[in-house]
Design a protein around this motif. Structure first.
Motif, PDB file in Angstrom:
ATOM      1  N   PRO A  71      41.409  33.396  36.446  1.00 19.64           N
ATOM      2  CA  PRO A  71      42.697  34.183  36.423  1.00 19.64           C
ATOM      3  C   PRO A  71      43.222  34.479  34.950  1.00 19.64           C
ATOM      4  O   PRO A  71      44.010  35.256  34.550  1.00 19.64           O
ATOM      5  CB  PRO A  71      43.717  33.023  36.933  1.00 19.64           C
ATOM      6  CG  PRO A  71      42.855  32.006  37.094  1.00 19.64           C
ATOM      7  CD  PRO A  71      41.337  31.982  37.120  1.00 19.64           C
ATOM      8  N   ARG A  72      42.583  33.827  33.880  1.00 14.90           N
ATOM      9  CA  ARG A  72      42.924  34.183  32.614  1.00 14.90           C
ATOM     10  C   ARG A  72      42.200  35.041  31.926  1.00 14.90           C
ATOM     11  O   ARG A  72      42.211  35.379  30.569  1.00 14.90           O
ATOM     12  CB  ARG A  72      42.747  32.884  31.601  1.00 14.90           C
ATOM     13  CG  ARG A  72      43.924  31.716  32.183  1.00 14.90           C
ATOM     14  CD  ARG A  72      43.822  30.650  31.448  1.00 14.90           C
ATOM     15  NE  ARG A  72      43.752  30.893  29.827  1.00 14.90           N
ATOM     16  CZ  ARG A  72      43.747  29.913  29.054  1.00 14.90           C
ATOM     17  NH1 ARG A  72      43.542  28.832  29.374  1.00 14.90           N
ATOM     18  NH2 ARG A  72      43.641  30.107  27.816  1.00 14.90           N
ATOM     19  N   SER A  73      41.242  35.916  32.644  1.00 16.20           N
ATOM     20  CA  SER A  73      40.323  36.784  32.130  1.00 16.20           C
ATOM     21  C   SER A  73      41.149  38.054  31.998  1.00 16.20           C
ATOM     22  O   SER A  73      41.943  38.518  32.743  1.00 16.20           O
ATOM     23  CB  SER A  73      39.165  37.165  33.148  1.00 16.20           C
ATOM     24  OG  SER A  73      38.177  36.096  33.228  1.00 16.20           O
ATOM     25  N   ASP A  74      40.659  38.720  30.673  1.00 18.88           N
ATOM     26  CA  ASP A  74      41.490  40.085  30.320  1.00 18.88           C
ATOM     27  C   ASP A  74      41.276  41.159  31.529  1.00 18.88           C
ATOM     28  O   ASP A  74      40.133  41.478  31.765  1.00 18.88           O
ATOM     29  CB  ASP A  74      40.912  40.652  28.948  1.00 18.88           C
ATOM     30  CG  ASP A  74      41.598  41.754  28.543  1.00 18.88           C
ATOM     31  OD1 ASP A  74      41.276  43.048  29.066  1.00 18.88           O
ATOM     32  OD2 ASP A  74      42.718  41.735  27.783  1.00 18.88           O
ATOM     33  N   VAL A  75      42.084  41.648  32.102  1.00 22.12           N
ATOM     34  CA  VAL A  75      42.209  42.509  33.257  1.00 22.12           C
ATOM     35  C   VAL A  75      41.343  43.829  32.741  1.00 22.12           C
ATOM     36  O   VAL A  75      40.506  44.397  33.790  1.00 22.12           O
ATOM     37  CB  VAL A  75      43.226  42.802  33.802  1.00 22.12           C
ATOM     38  CG1 VAL A  75      43.487  43.939  34.852  1.00 22.12           C
ATOM     39  CG2 VAL A  75      44.112  41.815  34.404  1.00 22.12           C
ATOM     40  N   ALA A  76      41.662  44.338  31.819  1.00 18.30           N
ATOM     41  CA  ALA A  76      40.955  45.569  31.250  1.00 18.30           C
ATOM     42  C   ALA A  76      39.610  45.248  30.927  1.00 18.30           C
ATOM     43  O   ALA A  76      38.508  46.401  31.261  1.00 18.30           O
ATOM     44  CB  ALA A  76      41.688  46.272  29.890  1.00 18.30           C
ATOM     45  N   LEU A  77      39.359  44.351  30.352  1.00 19.85           N
ATOM     46  CA  LEU A  77      37.847  43.882  30.003  1.00 19.85           C
ATOM     47  C   LEU A  77      37.071  43.603  31.257  1.00 19.85           C
ATOM     48  O   LEU A  77      35.756  44.042  31.470  1.00 19.85           O
ATOM     49  CB  LEU A  77      37.599  42.667  28.967  1.00 19.85           C
ATOM     50  CG  LEU A  77      36.473  42.510  28.723  1.00 19.85           C
ATOM     51  CD1 LEU A  77      35.640  43.715  27.914  1.00 19.85           C
ATOM     52  CD2 LEU A  77      36.260  41.471  27.550  1.00 19.85           C
ATOM     53  N   ALA A  96      30.330  42.585  26.840  1.00 16.04           N
ATOM     54  CA  ALA A  96      30.791  41.296  27.430  1.00 16.04           C
ATOM     55  C   ALA A  96      29.875  40.648  28.172  1.00 16.04           C
ATOM     56  O   ALA A  96      29.925  39.518  28.146  1.00 16.04           O
ATOM     57  CB  ALA A  96      32.089  41.848  28.238  1.00 16.04           C
ATOM     58  N   VAL A  97      29.051  41.305  28.779  1.00 12.76           N
ATOM     59  CA  VAL A  97      27.786  40.834  29.760  1.00 12.76           C
ATOM     60  C   VAL A  97      27.063  40.051  28.624  1.00 12.76           C
ATOM     61  O   VAL A  97      26.521  39.012  29.127  1.00 12.76           O
ATOM     62  CB  VAL A  97      27.304  41.816  30.639  1.00 12.76           C
ATOM     63  CG1 VAL A  97      26.038  41.349  31.164  1.00 12.76           C
ATOM     64  CG2 VAL A  97      28.023  42.472  31.609  1.00 12.76           C
ATOM     65  N   ALA A  98      26.556  40.619  27.636  1.00 12.13           N
ATOM     66  CA  ALA A  98      25.889  40.060  26.598  1.00 12.13           C
ATOM     67  C   ALA A  98      26.508  38.909  26.337  1.00 12.13           C
ATOM     68  O   ALA A  98      25.711  37.862  26.189  1.00 12.13           O
ATOM     69  CB  ALA A  98      25.569  40.927  25.466  1.00 12.13           C
ATOM     70  N   GLN A  99      27.551  38.534  25.967  1.00 13.78           N
ATOM     71  CA  GLN A  99      28.387  37.663  25.286  1.00 13.78           C
ATOM     72  C   GLN A  99      28.367  36.398  26.615  1.00 13.78           C
ATOM     73  O   GLN A  99      28.175  35.349  26.235  1.00 13.78           O
ATOM     74  CB  GLN A  99      29.652  37.816  24.842  1.00 13.78           C
ATOM     75  CG  GLN A  99      30.344  36.847  24.258  1.00 13.78           C
ATOM     76  CD  GLN A  99      29.876  36.220  23.161  1.00 13.78           C
ATOM     77  OE1 GLN A  99      29.155  37.185  22.240  1.00 13.78           O
ATOM     78  NE2 GLN A  99      29.861  35.062  22.762  1.00 13.78           N
ATOM     79  N   MET A 100      28.788  36.949  27.884  1.00  8.12           N
ATOM     80  CA  MET A 100      28.610  36.012  28.873  1.00  8.12           C
ATOM     81  C   MET A 100      27.168  35.338  29.101  1.00  8.12           C
ATOM     82  O   MET A 100      27.262  34.049  29.560  1.00  8.12           O
ATOM     83  CB  MET A 100      29.222  36.234  30.111  1.00  8.12           C
ATOM     84  CG  MET A 100      30.559  36.939  30.139  1.00  8.12           C
ATOM     85  SD  MET A 100      31.514  37.183  31.756  1.00  8.12           S
ATOM     86  CE  MET A 100      30.926  39.150  31.653  1.00  8.12           C
ATOM     87  N   THR A 101      26.118  36.043  28.701  1.00  6.35           N
ATOM     88  CA  THR A 101      24.916  35.456  29.320  1.00  6.35           C
ATOM     89  C   THR A 101      24.162  34.927  28.079  1.00  6.35           C
ATOM     90  O   THR A 101      22.893  34.232  28.247  1.00  6.35           O
ATOM     91  CB  THR A 101      23.818  36.454  29.759  1.00  6.35           C
ATOM     92  OG1 THR A 101      23.898  37.386  28.828  1.00  6.35           O
ATOM     93  CG2 THR A 101      24.671  36.935  31.085  1.00  6.35           C
ATOM     94  N   GLY A 102      24.871  34.897  27.067  1.00  9.04           N
ATOM     95  CA  GLY A 102      24.211  34.020  25.795  1.00  9.04           C
ATOM     96  C   GLY A 102      23.766  35.111  24.525  1.00  9.04           C
ATOM     97  O   GLY A 102      23.712  34.577  23.608  1.00  9.04           O
ATOM     98  N   MET A 103      23.148  36.249  25.120  1.00 10.03           N
ATOM     99  CA  MET A 103      22.583  37.222  24.150  1.00 10.03           C
ATOM    100  C   MET A 103      21.396  36.822  23.501  1.00 10.03           C
ATOM    101  O   MET A 103      21.087  37.211  22.576  1.00 10.03           O
ATOM    102  CB  MET A 103      23.589  37.679  23.364  1.00 10.03           C
ATOM    103  CG  MET A 103      23.288  39.006  22.723  1.00 10.03           C
ATOM    104  SD  MET A 103      24.754  39.930  22.149  1.00 10.03           S
ATOM    105  CE  MET A 103      24.772  39.133  20.537  1.00 10.03           C
ATOM    106  N   HIS A 104      20.905  35.568  23.761  1.00 12.14           N
ATOM    107  CA  HIS A 104      19.867  34.904  23.127  1.00 12.14           C
ATOM    108  C   HIS A 104      18.567  35.673  23.481  1.00 12.14           C
ATOM    109  O   HIS A 104      17.564  35.870  22.432  1.00 12.14           O
ATOM    110  CB  HIS A 104      19.711  33.520  23.130  1.00 12.14           C
ATOM    111  CG  HIS A 104      20.940  32.726  22.660  1.00 12.14           C
ATOM    112  ND1 HIS A 104      21.465  32.908  21.318  1.00 12.14           N
ATOM    113  CD2 HIS A 104      22.025  32.079  23.387  1.00 12.14           C
ATOM    114  CE1 HIS A 104      22.462  32.342  21.128  1.00 12.14           C
ATOM    115  NE2 HIS A 104      22.958  31.789  22.590  1.00 12.14           N
TER     116      HIS A 104
END
Length: 114
Positions: A71-77, A96-104
């Motif tokens: 519920p607190r996720s940015d709607v536009a993002l 955003a996907v890279a950040q969510m998956t760790g991007m390592h």
């Protein structure tokens, strides 16, 4: 203002201005593109890295879905990420996907190409 004699001595007998740097054509491929810089053609994305990004994203689908549905996720993002995952490339969505998956893994440039 420079006199004709001064200019002639600076260029010497060869007529070459030794005080002005001219980038050799072979070096152009090494120049990092930036606004106002030297025009270059973009390099092709590495297909193996793009496949690695797709595999990593597929493996993290449950986590990505959880973040997007929070519920607190940015709607536009969230909209950008969904658009990106649906096949309409979005730089913000890819970041955003890279950040969510760790991007390592795979490396960061692969995420940018995705």
């Amino acid at each position: 203002m420079e006199s004709v004699e001064d200019a002639a001595s600076r260029f010497g007998e060869t007529g070459i201005d030794v005080d002005t740097f001219v980038l050799p054509d072979k070096w152009r491929r090494l120049v990092h593109p930036r606004r106002g810089g030297i025009a270059r053609t973009p390099s092709r994305a590495d297909e193996k890295l793009l496949d690695a990004v797709a595999e990593r994203t597929a493996g993290e689908q449950a986590w990505i879905r959880e973040v997007l549905d929070a519920p607190r996720s940015d709607v536009a993002l969230v909209a950008e990420v969904r658009r990106h995952l649906d096949g309409d490339p979005s730089p913000a969505g890819a970041a955003a996907v890279a950040q969510m998956t760790g991007m390592h893994a795979p490396p960061g440039n692969a995420w940018a190409d995705s």
